[in-house]
Design a protein around this motif. Structure first.
Motif, PDB file in Angstrom:
ATOM      1  N   GLN A  75      -3.806   0.291  -3.385  1.00 25.68           N
ATOM      2  CA  GLN A  75      -4.675  -0.409  -3.702  1.00 25.68           C
ATOM      3  C   GLN A  75      -4.370  -1.846  -3.479  1.00 25.68           C
ATOM      4  N   THR A  76      -3.056  -2.326  -3.307  1.00 25.56           N
ATOM      5  CA  THR A  76      -2.775  -3.660  -3.028  1.00 25.56           C
ATOM      6  C   THR A  76      -3.172  -3.829  -1.348  1.00 25.56           C
ATOM      7  N   PHE A  77      -2.880  -3.026  -0.591  1.00 26.33           N
ATOM      8  CA  PHE A  77      -3.157  -3.017   0.561  1.00 26.33           C
ATOM      9  C   PHE A  77      -4.454  -3.068   1.050  1.00 26.33           C
ATOM     10  N   MET A  78      -5.417  -2.323   0.094  1.00 29.25           N
ATOM     11  CA  MET A  78      -6.761  -2.457   0.225  1.00 29.25           C
ATOM     12  C   MET A  78      -7.181  -3.852   0.007  1.00 29.25           C
ATOM     13  N   GLN A  79      -6.883  -4.203  -1.299  1.00 26.88           N
ATOM     14  CA  GLN A  79      -7.052  -5.761  -1.508  1.00 26.88           C
ATOM     15  C   GLN A  79      -6.915  -6.677  -0.432  1.00 26.88           C
ATOM     16  N   GLN A  80      -5.813  -6.561   0.038  1.00 31.44           N
ATOM     17  CA  GLN A  80      -5.181  -7.727   0.928  1.00 31.44           C
ATOM     18  C   GLN A  80      -6.102  -7.540   2.225  1.00 31.44           C
ATOM     19  N   PHE A  81      -6.413  -6.124   2.599  1.00 33.97           N
ATOM     20  CA  PHE A  81      -7.149  -6.204   3.774  1.00 33.97           C
ATOM     21  C   PHE A  81      -8.816  -6.614   3.658  1.00 33.97           C
ATOM     22  N   ASP A  82      -9.090  -6.362   2.561  1.00 34.29           N
ATOM     23  CA  ASP A  82     -10.542  -6.828   2.151  1.00 34.29           C
ATOM     24  C   ASP A  82     -10.717  -8.449   2.117  1.00 34.29           C
ATOM     25  N   PRO A 102       1.432   1.841  16.005  1.00 31.01           N
ATOM     26  CA  PRO A 102       2.106   2.514  16.969  1.00 31.01           C
ATOM     27  C   PRO A 102       3.384   2.697  16.770  1.00 31.01           C
ATOM     28  N   GLU A 103       4.274   1.704  16.144  1.00 33.31           N
ATOM     29  CA  GLU A 103       5.703   1.515  16.237  1.00 33.31           C
ATOM     30  C   GLU A 103       6.275   2.711  15.643  1.00 33.31           C
ATOM     31  N   GLY A 104       5.748   3.395  14.740  1.00 36.45           N
ATOM     32  CA  GLY A 104       6.504   4.238  13.963  1.00 36.45           C
ATOM     33  C   GLY A 104       7.308   3.623  12.786  1.00 36.45           C
ATOM     34  N   VAL A 105       7.241   2.586  12.340  1.00 37.29           N
ATOM     35  CA  VAL A 105       8.090   1.879  11.594  1.00 37.29           C
ATOM     36  C   VAL A 105       7.970   2.517  10.171  1.00 37.29           C
ATOM     37  N   MET A 106       8.981   2.945   9.367  1.00 40.80           N
ATOM     38  CA  MET A 106       8.658   3.321   8.165  1.00 40.80           C
ATOM     39  C   MET A 106       9.508   2.414   7.087  1.00 40.80           C
ATOM     40  N   TYR A 107       8.434   2.134   6.027  1.00 40.21           N
ATOM     41  CA  TYR A 107       9.323   1.465   4.788  1.00 40.21           C
ATOM     42  C   TYR A 107       9.309   2.244   3.793  1.00 40.21           C
ATOM     43  N   THR A 108      10.380   2.049   2.940  1.00 40.63           N
ATOM     44  CA  THR A 108      10.710   2.740   1.844  1.00 40.63           C
ATOM     45  C   THR A 108      10.711   1.828   0.387  1.00 40.63           C
ATOM     46  N   LYS A 109      10.708   2.713  -0.640  1.00 40.07           N
ATOM     47  CA  LYS A 109      10.551   1.808  -1.931  1.00 40.07           C
ATOM     48  C   LYS A 109       9.760   0.432  -1.997  1.00 40.07           C
ATOM     49  N   VAL A 110       8.434   0.666  -1.420  1.00 45.35           N
ATOM     50  CA  VAL A 110       7.640  -0.386  -1.303  1.00 45.35           C
ATOM     51  C   VAL A 110       6.899  -0.540  -2.677  1.00 45.35           C
ATOM     52  N   LYS A 111       6.868  -1.983  -2.878  1.00 43.80           N
ATOM     53  CA  LYS A 111       6.221  -2.173  -4.272  1.00 43.80           C
ATOM     54  C   LYS A 111       5.105  -3.215  -3.687  1.00 43.80           C
ATOM     55  N   PRO A 112       4.024  -3.278  -4.664  1.00 48.02           N
ATOM     56  CA  PRO A 112       2.698  -3.938  -4.362  1.00 48.02           C
ATOM     57  C   PRO A 112       3.267  -5.628  -4.125  1.00 48.02           C
ATOM     58  N   GLU A 113       4.206  -6.012  -4.451  1.00 52.06           N
ATOM     59  CA  GLU A 113       4.560  -7.424  -4.161  1.00 52.06           C
ATOM     60  C   GLU A 113       5.164  -7.714  -2.690  1.00 52.06           C
ATOM     61  N   ASP A 114       5.510  -6.360  -2.071  1.00 46.23           N
ATOM     62  CA  ASP A 114       5.979  -6.165  -0.955  1.00 46.23           C
ATOM     63  C   ASP A 114       4.830  -6.346   0.215  1.00 46.23           C
ATOM     64  N   VAL A 115       3.630  -5.783  -0.125  1.00 41.76           N
ATOM     65  CA  VAL A 115       2.528  -5.704   0.881  1.00 41.76           C
ATOM     66  C   VAL A 115       2.163  -6.857   1.550  1.00 41.76           C
ATOM     67  N   PRO A 116       2.035  -8.011   0.944  1.00 41.96           N
ATOM     68  CA  PRO A 116       1.702  -9.230   1.751  1.00 41.96           C
ATOM     69  C   PRO A 116       2.746  -9.475   2.761  1.00 41.96           C
ATOM     70  N   VAL A 117       4.048  -9.297   2.485  1.00 45.52           N
ATOM     71  CA  VAL A 117       5.055  -9.682   3.545  1.00 45.52           C
ATOM     72  C   VAL A 117       4.965  -8.556   4.573  1.00 45.52           C
ATOM     73  N   ILE A 118       4.807  -7.466   4.457  1.00 42.64           N
ATOM     74  CA  ILE A 118       4.441  -6.311   5.575  1.00 42.64           C
ATOM     75  C   ILE A 118       3.163  -6.846   6.309  1.00 42.64           C
ATOM     76  N   ILE A 119       2.144  -7.356   5.693  1.00 41.01           N
ATOM     77  CA  ILE A 119       1.054  -7.687   6.524  1.00 41.01           C
ATOM     78  C   ILE A 119       1.179  -8.699   7.220  1.00 41.01           C
ATOM     79  N   GLU A 120       1.686  -9.820   6.620  1.00 47.38           N
ATOM     80  CA  GLU A 120       2.178 -11.094   7.347  1.00 47.38           C
ATOM     81  C   GLU A 120       3.140 -11.242   8.523  1.00 47.38           C
ATOM     82  N   GLN A 121       4.293 -10.396   8.279  1.00 43.29           N
ATOM     83  CA  GLN A 121       5.214 -10.544   9.271  1.00 43.29           C
ATOM     84  C   GLN A 121       5.276  -9.487  10.085  1.00 43.29           C
TER      85      GLN A 121
END
Length: 108
Positions: free
Chosen positions: A34-41, A70-89
């Motif tokens: 849901q956080t990804f969806m909100q950030q994408f919107d 396409p990189e095949g990068v997997m993130y684990t133990k992701v929390k909603p507060e990590d989503v903006p960092v994944i998007i930006e970085q």
């Protein structure tokens, strides 16, 4: 529809309580998705990037998990507060978020 440069998969698998493998759903993946969806919107990122809720990605012990192609990068133990960092970085900046990367053992 424009071709997205990256595709984000968020495991939303839910298993019954007490299941021996557990699930990302039991570990809060719905909030991550849901956080990804909100950030994408909010950032008008659909079209540039794609977002899909997925079934099991095989790393139940490390959930919630997020996989970026396409990189095949997997993130684990992701929390909603990590989503903006994944998007930006990662999505926008092209650099994976080292602190969230799956242990190498998940790929063996």
């Amino acid at each position: 529809m424009p071709k997205p440069s990256k595709h984000v998969f968020v495991c939303t698998q839910s298993r019954p309580p007490g299941h021996p493998r557990g699930s990302c759903g039991q570990q809060g993946s719905t909030a991550v998705f849901q956080t990804f969806m909100q950030q994408f919107d909010q950032g008008q990122l659909y079209g540039q990037f794609a977002l899909t809720g997925s079934g099991c990605l095989g790393t139940c012990d490390f959930g919630p998990t997020v996989l970026v192609y396409p990189e095949g990068v997997m993130y684990t133990k992701v929390k909603p507060e990590d989503v903006p960092v994944i998007i930006e970085q990662h999505l926008k900046g092209g650099e994976p978020v080292e602190s969230l990367l799956a242990p190498a053992a998940v790929w063996s």
